[in-house]
Design a protein around this motif. Structure first.
Motif, PDB file in Angstrom:
ATOM      1  N   GLY A  97      19.346 -25.394 -31.246  1.00 45.95           N
ATOM      2  CA  GLY A  97      20.884 -25.947 -31.392  1.00 45.95           C
ATOM      3  C   GLY A  97      21.664 -25.730 -30.182  1.00 45.95           C
ATOM      4  N   GLU A  98      23.046 -25.560 -30.173  1.00 44.11           N
ATOM      5  CA  GLU A  98      23.698 -25.330 -28.749  1.00 44.11           C
ATOM      6  C   GLU A  98      23.258 -23.768 -28.392  1.00 44.11           C
ATOM      7  OE1 GLU A  98      27.900 -25.768 -30.019  1.00 44.11           O
ATOM      8  OE2 GLU A  98      27.640 -27.951 -29.632  1.00 44.11           O
ATOM      9  N   ILE A  99      23.292 -23.822 -26.912  1.00 45.76           N
ATOM     10  CA  ILE A  99      22.970 -22.539 -26.141  1.00 45.76           C
ATOM     11  C   ILE A  99      24.242 -22.198 -25.520  1.00 45.76           C
ATOM     12  CG2 ILE A  99      21.437 -21.576 -24.565  1.00 45.76           C
ATOM     13  CD1 ILE A  99      19.508 -23.771 -24.964  1.00 45.76           C
ATOM     14  N   THR A 100      24.515 -21.246 -25.746  1.00 50.36           N
ATOM     15  CA  THR A 100      25.933 -20.462 -25.200  1.00 50.36           C
ATOM     16  C   THR A 100      25.458 -19.587 -24.092  1.00 50.36           C
ATOM     17  OG1 THR A 100      25.990 -18.600 -26.635  1.00 50.36           O
ATOM     18  CG2 THR A 100      26.972 -20.887 -27.266  1.00 50.36           C
ATOM     19  N   TYR A 101      26.441 -19.436 -23.385  1.00 57.92           N
ATOM     20  CA  TYR A 101      26.353 -18.652 -22.073  1.00 57.92           C
ATOM     21  C   TYR A 101      25.968 -16.888 -22.746  1.00 57.92           C
ATOM     22  CZ  TYR A 101      26.960 -15.459 -18.060  1.00 57.92           C
ATOM     23  OH  TYR A 101      26.909 -14.708 -16.992  1.00 57.92           O
ATOM     24  N   GLY A 102      26.692 -16.767 -24.016  1.00 53.26           N
ATOM     25  CA  GLY A 102      26.411 -15.530 -24.484  1.00 53.26           C
ATOM     26  C   GLY A 102      24.821 -15.546 -24.849  1.00 53.26           C
ATOM     27  N   ASP A 103      24.180 -16.548 -25.308  1.00 53.25           N
ATOM     28  CA  ASP A 103      22.544 -16.381 -25.629  1.00 53.25           C
ATOM     29  C   ASP A 103      22.159 -16.463 -24.324  1.00 53.25           C
ATOM     30  OD1 ASP A 103      23.229 -17.173 -28.109  1.00 53.25           O
ATOM     31  OD2 ASP A 103      23.101 -19.535 -27.520  1.00 53.25           O
ATOM     32  N   VAL A 104      22.543 -16.844 -23.134  1.00 53.91           N
ATOM     33  CA  VAL A 104      21.509 -16.665 -22.020  1.00 53.91           C
ATOM     34  C   VAL A 104      21.904 -15.212 -21.446  1.00 53.91           C
ATOM     35  CG1 VAL A 104      21.756 -17.023 -19.264  1.00 53.91           C
ATOM     36  CG2 VAL A 104      21.812 -19.071 -21.204  1.00 53.91           C
ATOM     37  N   PHE A 105      22.947 -14.589 -21.708  1.00 55.98           N
ATOM     38  CA  PHE A 105      23.126 -13.225 -21.521  1.00 55.98           C
ATOM     39  C   PHE A 105      21.976 -12.335 -22.211  1.00 55.98           C
ATOM     40  CE2 PHE A 105      24.929  -9.013 -20.926  1.00 55.98           C
ATOM     41  CZ  PHE A 105      25.467  -9.042 -19.675  1.00 55.98           C
ATOM     42  N   GLU A 106      22.000 -12.666 -23.437  1.00 50.37           N
ATOM     43  CA  GLU A 106      21.146 -11.858 -24.156  1.00 50.37           C
ATOM     44  C   GLU A 106      19.656 -12.046 -23.814  1.00 50.37           C
ATOM     45  OE1 GLU A 106      22.037 -12.396 -28.398  1.00 50.37           O
ATOM     46  OE2 GLU A 106      23.793 -11.842 -28.083  1.00 50.37           O
ATOM     47  N   VAL A 107      19.290 -12.996 -23.176  1.00 49.79           N
ATOM     48  CA  VAL A 107      17.985 -13.332 -22.821  1.00 49.79           C
ATOM     49  C   VAL A 107      17.942 -12.401 -21.427  1.00 49.79           C
ATOM     50  CG1 VAL A 107      16.191 -15.044 -21.754  1.00 49.79           C
ATOM     51  CG2 VAL A 107      17.589 -15.503 -23.991  1.00 49.79           C
ATOM     52  N   LEU A 108      18.767 -12.632 -20.597  1.00 49.09           N
ATOM     53  CA  LEU A 108      18.587 -11.737 -19.386  1.00 49.09           C
ATOM     54  C   LEU A 108      19.703 -11.017 -19.150  1.00 49.09           C
ATOM     55  CD1 LEU A 108      17.629 -14.985 -17.197  1.00 49.09           C
ATOM     56  CD2 LEU A 108      15.851 -13.001 -17.806  1.00 49.09           C
ATOM     57  N   PRO A 109      19.793  -9.814 -19.782  1.00 47.07           N
ATOM     58  CA  PRO A 109      20.981  -9.127 -19.711  1.00 47.07           C
ATOM     59  C   PRO A 109      21.116  -8.237 -18.695  1.00 47.07           C
ATOM     60  CG  PRO A 109      19.488  -7.997 -21.189  1.00 47.07           C
ATOM     61  CD  PRO A 109      18.974  -9.362 -20.698  1.00 47.07           C
ATOM     62  N   PHE A 110      19.924  -7.857 -17.859  1.00 48.53           N
ATOM     63  CA  PHE A 110      19.903  -6.900 -16.487  1.00 48.53           C
ATOM     64  C   PHE A 110      20.492  -7.443 -15.731  1.00 48.53           C
ATOM     65  CE2 PHE A 110      16.007  -5.533 -19.282  1.00 48.53           C
ATOM     66  CZ  PHE A 110      16.681  -4.586 -19.884  1.00 48.53           C
ATOM     67  N   ASP A 111      21.103  -6.714 -14.468  1.00 48.28           N
ATOM     68  CA  ASP A 111      21.706  -7.476 -13.424  1.00 48.28           C
ATOM     69  C   ASP A 111      20.812  -7.320 -12.381  1.00 48.28           C
ATOM     70  OD1 ASP A 111      24.138  -7.393 -14.797  1.00 48.28           O
ATOM     71  OD2 ASP A 111      24.852  -5.520 -14.021  1.00 48.28           O
ATOM     72  N   ASN A 112      19.712  -8.198 -12.698  1.00 47.54           N
ATOM     73  CA  ASN A 112      18.769  -8.413 -11.499  1.00 47.54           C
ATOM     74  C   ASN A 112      18.825  -9.613 -10.943  1.00 47.54           C
ATOM     75  OD1 ASN A 112      17.108  -6.149 -12.716  1.00 47.54           O
ATOM     76  ND2 ASN A 112      16.011  -7.117 -13.891  1.00 47.54           N
ATOM     77  N   TYR A 113      18.509  -9.643  -9.615  1.00 47.82           N
ATOM     78  CA  TYR A 113      18.743 -10.951  -8.827  1.00 47.82           C
ATOM     79  C   TYR A 113      17.639 -11.368  -8.026  1.00 47.82           C
ATOM     80  CZ  TYR A 113      19.629  -7.020  -5.612  1.00 47.82           C
ATOM     81  OH  TYR A 113      19.486  -5.866  -4.820  1.00 47.82           O
ATOM     82  N   ASN A 114      17.501 -12.418  -7.494  1.00 50.85           N
ATOM     83  CA  ASN A 114      16.251 -12.830  -6.600  1.00 50.85           C
ATOM     84  C   ASN A 114      16.142 -12.313  -5.390  1.00 50.85           C
ATOM     85  OD1 ASN A 114      15.719 -14.872  -8.449  1.00 50.85           O
ATOM     86  ND2 ASN A 114      16.155 -16.634  -7.346  1.00 50.85           N
ATOM     87  N   VAL A 115      14.820 -12.015  -5.107  1.00 53.32           N
ATOM     88  CA  VAL A 115      14.590 -11.605  -3.678  1.00 53.32           C
ATOM     89  C   VAL A 115      13.400 -12.336  -3.354  1.00 53.32           C
ATOM     90  CG1 VAL A 115      15.225  -9.214  -3.939  1.00 53.32           C
ATOM     91  CG2 VAL A 115      12.879  -9.670  -4.706  1.00 53.32           C
ATOM     92  N   THR A 116      13.084 -12.668  -2.114  1.00 57.28           N
ATOM     93  CA  THR A 116      11.992 -13.544  -1.485  1.00 57.28           C
ATOM     94  C   THR A 116      11.284 -12.897  -0.378  1.00 57.28           C
ATOM     95  OG1 THR A 116      13.584 -14.548   0.154  1.00 57.28           O
ATOM     96  CG2 THR A 116      13.276 -15.497  -2.014  1.00 57.28           C
ATOM     97  N   ALA A 117       9.983 -13.266  -0.114  1.00 60.21           N
ATOM     98  CA  ALA A 117       9.070 -12.853   0.692  1.00 60.21           C
ATOM     99  C   ALA A 117       7.865 -13.710   0.541  1.00 60.21           C
ATOM    100  CB  ALA A 117       8.812 -11.400   0.590  1.00 60.21           C
ATOM    101  N   ASP A 118       7.129 -13.528   1.958  1.00 61.34           N
ATOM    102  CA  ASP A 118       5.669 -14.252   1.679  1.00 61.34           C
ATOM    103  C   ASP A 118       4.538 -13.264   1.486  1.00 61.34           C
ATOM    104  OD1 ASP A 118       6.799 -16.634   2.825  1.00 61.34           O
ATOM    105  OD2 ASP A 118       6.556 -16.100   4.982  1.00 61.34           O
ATOM    106  N   MET A 119       3.805 -13.853   0.468  1.00 58.18           N
ATOM    107  CA  MET A 119       2.683 -12.903   0.144  1.00 58.18           C
ATOM    108  C   MET A 119       1.457 -13.453   0.313  1.00 58.18           C
ATOM    109  SD  MET A 119       4.203 -11.406  -3.509  1.00 58.18           S
ATOM    110  CE  MET A 119       3.151 -10.215  -3.696  1.00 58.18           C
ATOM    111  N   THR A 120       0.263 -12.911   0.359  1.00 55.84           N
ATOM    112  CA  THR A 120      -1.151 -13.433   0.597  1.00 55.84           C
ATOM    113  C   THR A 120      -1.563 -13.975  -0.883  1.00 55.84           C
ATOM    114  OG1 THR A 120      -2.120 -11.397   0.123  1.00 55.84           O
ATOM    115  CG2 THR A 120      -1.545 -11.745   2.432  1.00 55.84           C
ATOM    116  N   GLY A 121      -2.667 -14.559  -0.476  1.00 51.70           N
ATOM    117  CA  GLY A 121      -3.585 -15.119  -1.696  1.00 51.70           C
ATOM    118  C   GLY A 121      -4.072 -14.069  -2.613  1.00 51.70           C
ATOM    119  N   GLU A 122      -4.463 -12.929  -1.629  1.00 51.12           N
ATOM    120  CA  GLU A 122      -5.201 -11.847  -2.497  1.00 51.12           C
ATOM    121  C   GLU A 122      -3.975 -11.065  -3.214  1.00 51.12           C
ATOM    122  OE1 GLU A 122      -7.628  -7.922  -1.032  1.00 51.12           O
ATOM    123  OE2 GLU A 122      -6.976  -9.304   0.212  1.00 51.12           O
ATOM    124  N   GLN A 123      -3.027 -10.855  -2.684  1.00 49.71           N
ATOM    125  CA  GLN A 123      -1.634 -10.130  -3.225  1.00 49.71           C
ATOM    126  C   GLN A 123      -1.373 -10.905  -4.564  1.00 49.71           C
ATOM    127  OE1 GLN A 123       0.739  -9.916   0.049  1.00 49.71           O
ATOM    128  NE2 GLN A 123       0.572  -7.673   0.345  1.00 49.71           N
TER     129      GLN A 123
END
Length: 679
Positions: A532-558
């Motif tokens: 059914g309808e997905i609310t912002y409250g639903d999204v919060f319960e899926v991802l409640p932690f205050d985590n954010y994106n970080v970026t870098a380059d990694m090798t194939g082995e890593q």
């Protein structure tokens, strides 16, 4: 109303010991009482008499006249009219019964209640009777007595089982009912891993702190001085209504209920130590962390109290609190930098002795130590079991958390309990204590269900919840998208692999960061999304932690190392969610060699035929994993990461809004693609 299905063995709050291979408590007990049946215990207490030839007949039916004699031996006839023993609402329509007839459960309920309640009819919440399937078969005039007797421990609260009010009672059953008459009862009620779920789950009509408060109040109504309430940690982090106020809204509900103690969970650190200290000050009960130490000084920080002592019904109960040793790997490592979380067992031994010196009659632990029942043997495992197994007679009960499991049983003759998650259940340990020696003669352990028809809500707690609901309603009610069916975090291949939500979240991360690959830890996805309808409250319960994106380059082995898992352990293989590549694996291969092929979606090889590509690839993950200690994925710590201001739940909400704005609905089946293939 929907009801979640659980193993029957864990459904009732007071279970037969044989279900858990459980014995009576050994620590601080009368050792002669260990392994006694209830009948033998009553004979030992000179309440019951042996039958001919010194034999104990546990299953014989017992007469009303014998129950009267037992009450006299227990000095429980004050305020009781002998005629009360011989009434029968069930069989003779209140006209009385033959003293030599077997006593029925409904009649025993009245006898018990009048004896416990000074001959007075009790004023008690009758909703506890809804635990039984045959509530309607209990005569209306008898229901207050049955409800009181059930809450007071005379009968098991067997969820969705039958009470059988007119069934004659055996000697063993009567002996069980007499334990609260002969001994003092201490009820230990526990929650753990609330994770900010102070609201009721409306889909299942289950949980919420107002209902938890109502159930606790029901027990206090029959055992006001002997009821203890504790929490096992991870109390605040996890819902919009809690996180928006850094957990204060949740703490206020526990304050109002009147908790006696809590433990510091790993997610109590998610907003940093400063915020944790603020919440510790806001709590009207001590939140304990006996195994939290500063690396530099070897001392506990001032805010980490090791234990507390509470007075209950004339007894002193020492309560020690422990955090899980997994805390540095299961919260943002920078928030616990400079702290260490050693194994609890030696600390427990030291502090138990200290509490006993201060006059504690008994000592228990409330903790964030995880436990679980091993699938094939039902044996209790984990840190909770490790502590109980290491005990040498000092601790009397353990409450755990962190694993979000239902755990109930005895280890090393110590009752241990962990009550699910999100207020879906309440743990229940009962002590039966000798009034003169203050020794624990018996203990029982199990689970209380928290469906809305089983108790009334605590009105003042409900008012707190409603106030905070009003504060966040406009934010939570925004509809960000619509789905044709549930979108779950269930893994593609049972215990391993990608999930529908994992695929969608990592797709959203990769698109926002414009990278080749995205990684997300499975444990950071905390809930499913209903159809059914997905609310912002639903999204919060899926991802409640205050985590954010970080970026870098990694090798194939890593990248291959990440997919193989963070350690040499089969259970860690393919526990991470990812986007941007097709991965082929062979489960028959040895640990560390299961991934046979990795290819970007544009066809660029990352790993093939045992060789890694020499190039590097752009990767986005979250700041929790990027430290290298999050969930043990140390490979992430080998590279330098650039921070991105995008919180994961915000970018995922935007991802869903884009689907909505295109006039599309989500088909969850489309979330599974060929990014992970088993050979």
């Amino acid at each position: 109303m929907k009801k979640r299905q659980f193993l029957t063995v864990l459904a009732a709050p007071v279970m037969a010991f044989s279900l858990y291979q459980a014995d009576s408590v050994q620590a601080d007990t009368n050792f002669d009482a260990v392994n006694m049946s209830a009948t033998e215990l009553m004979i030992d207490q000179e309440i019951m008499q042996e039958k001919g030839n010194g034999k104990v007949h546990n299953n014989d039916e017992i007469t009303r006249n014998e129950v009267k004699k037992m009450l006299e031996r227990a000095d429980e006839m004050d305020g009781l009219n002998p005629k009360d023993i011989f009434f029968s609402d069930s069989s003779n329509k209140g006209k009385g019964a033959n003293p030599n007839e077997p006593i029925t459960k409904v009649d025993m309920a009245k006898v018990f209640t009048l004896a416990m309640n000074d001959g007075e009819k009790p004023d008690v919440d009758l909703e506890v009777l809804n635990n039984f399937n045959d509530t309607d078969s209990i005569p209306a005039e008898a229901k207050p007595y049955v409800a009181y007797a059930t809450l007071a421990g005379a009968f098991d609260i067997s969820f969705e089982d039958e009470f059988n009010p007119t069934e004659p009672m055996s000697r063993e059953e009567v002996a069980e009912s007499f334990k609260p008459l002969v001994f003092d009862v201490i009820d230990i009620l526990s929650t753990n891993d609330i994770h900010g779920n102070i609201e009721q789950d409306t889909e299942y009509e289950q949980g919420g702190m107002a209902l938890v408060g109502g159930i606790i109040e029901d027990f206090r109504s029959v055992n006001e001085e002997g009821t203890v309430v504790v929490d096992g940690g991870d109390t605040m982090q996890g819902t919009l209504i809690s996180n928006s106020f850094d957990g204060l809204s949740t703490i206020e509900t526990l304050n109002d209920i009147g908790y006696d103690a809590g433990a510091i969970g790993n997610h109590e650190f998610d907003w940093g130590v400063d915020v944790l200290q603020d919440r510790l000050e806001d709590a009207n009960y001590p939140i304990l962390g006996a195994n939290i130490f500063e690396e530099e000084t070897g001392e506990r920080p001032e805010w980490a109290e090791p234990y507390t002592m509470v007075e209950i019904d004339g007894y002193k109960l020492g309560i020690i609190g422990f955090a899980t040793t997994e805390t540095p790997e299961t919260t943002l490592s920078t928030h616990v930098e400079g702290l260490e979380f050693p194994t609890p067992a030696p600390i427990a031994e030291e502090l138990t002795a200290e509490l006993k010196e201060q006059g504690a009659d008994m000592v228990m632990v409330t903790s964030h130590l995880p436990g679980w029942h091993e699938e094939t043997t039902d044996e209790i495992m984990g840190e909770l079991a490790d502590l109980a197994g290491a005990e040498n007679g000092g601790l009397d009960a353990l409450v755990g958390g962190h694993s979000h499991e239902r755990v109930a049983g005895h280890i090393n003759d110590i009752p241990v309990v962990e009550a699910d998650e999100y207020t879906n259940a309440i743990g229940h340990i009962q002590f039966f204590v000798d009034r003169d020696s203050k020794e624990i003669y018996d203990s029982e352990v199990g689970m209380l269900e928290t469906y809305s028809h089983l108790a009334g809500e605590d009105e003042s707690v409900r008012e707190i919840v409603e106030y905070y609901q009003g504060e966040v309603e406009e934010i939570t009610s925004e509809v960000v998208s619509t789905t044709e069916g549930p979108i779950t975090r269930d893994r593609m291949y049972g215990d391993l692999g990608v999930s529908q939500l994992g695929n969608m979240i990592t797709d959203a991360m990769r698109e926002r960061a414009d990278t080749d690959i995205a990684f997300q830890n499975s444990g950071g996805i905390r809930n499913n999304i209903s159809a059914g309808e997905i609310t912002y409250g639903d999204v919060f319960e899926v991802l409640p932690f205050d985590n954010y994106n970080v970026t870098a380059d990694m090798t194939g082995e890593q990248i291959k190392e990440i997919l193989e898992g963070p350690a040499e352990d089969d259970s860690n293989f393919m526990q991470i969610q990812f986007s941007g590549m097709n991965v082929v694996y062979d489960p028959s291969q040895a640990d560390g060699e299961r991934v046979s092929s990795i290819e970007l979606w544009d066809g660029t090889p990352v790993y093939t035929e045992g060789e890694s590509n020499d190039e590097t690839f752009s990767v986005v993950t979250n700041n929790f994993l990027s430290t290298g200690s999050g969930d043990g994925y140390y490979t992430f710590g080998e590279v330098e990461w650039d921070s991105d201001p995008d919180f994961q739940r915000e970018l995922f909400a935007d991802y869903l809004r884009d689907i909505r704005d295109r006039g599309e609905t989500i088909n969850p089946d489309d979330a599974f693609d060929d990014r992970l293939i088993e050979e």
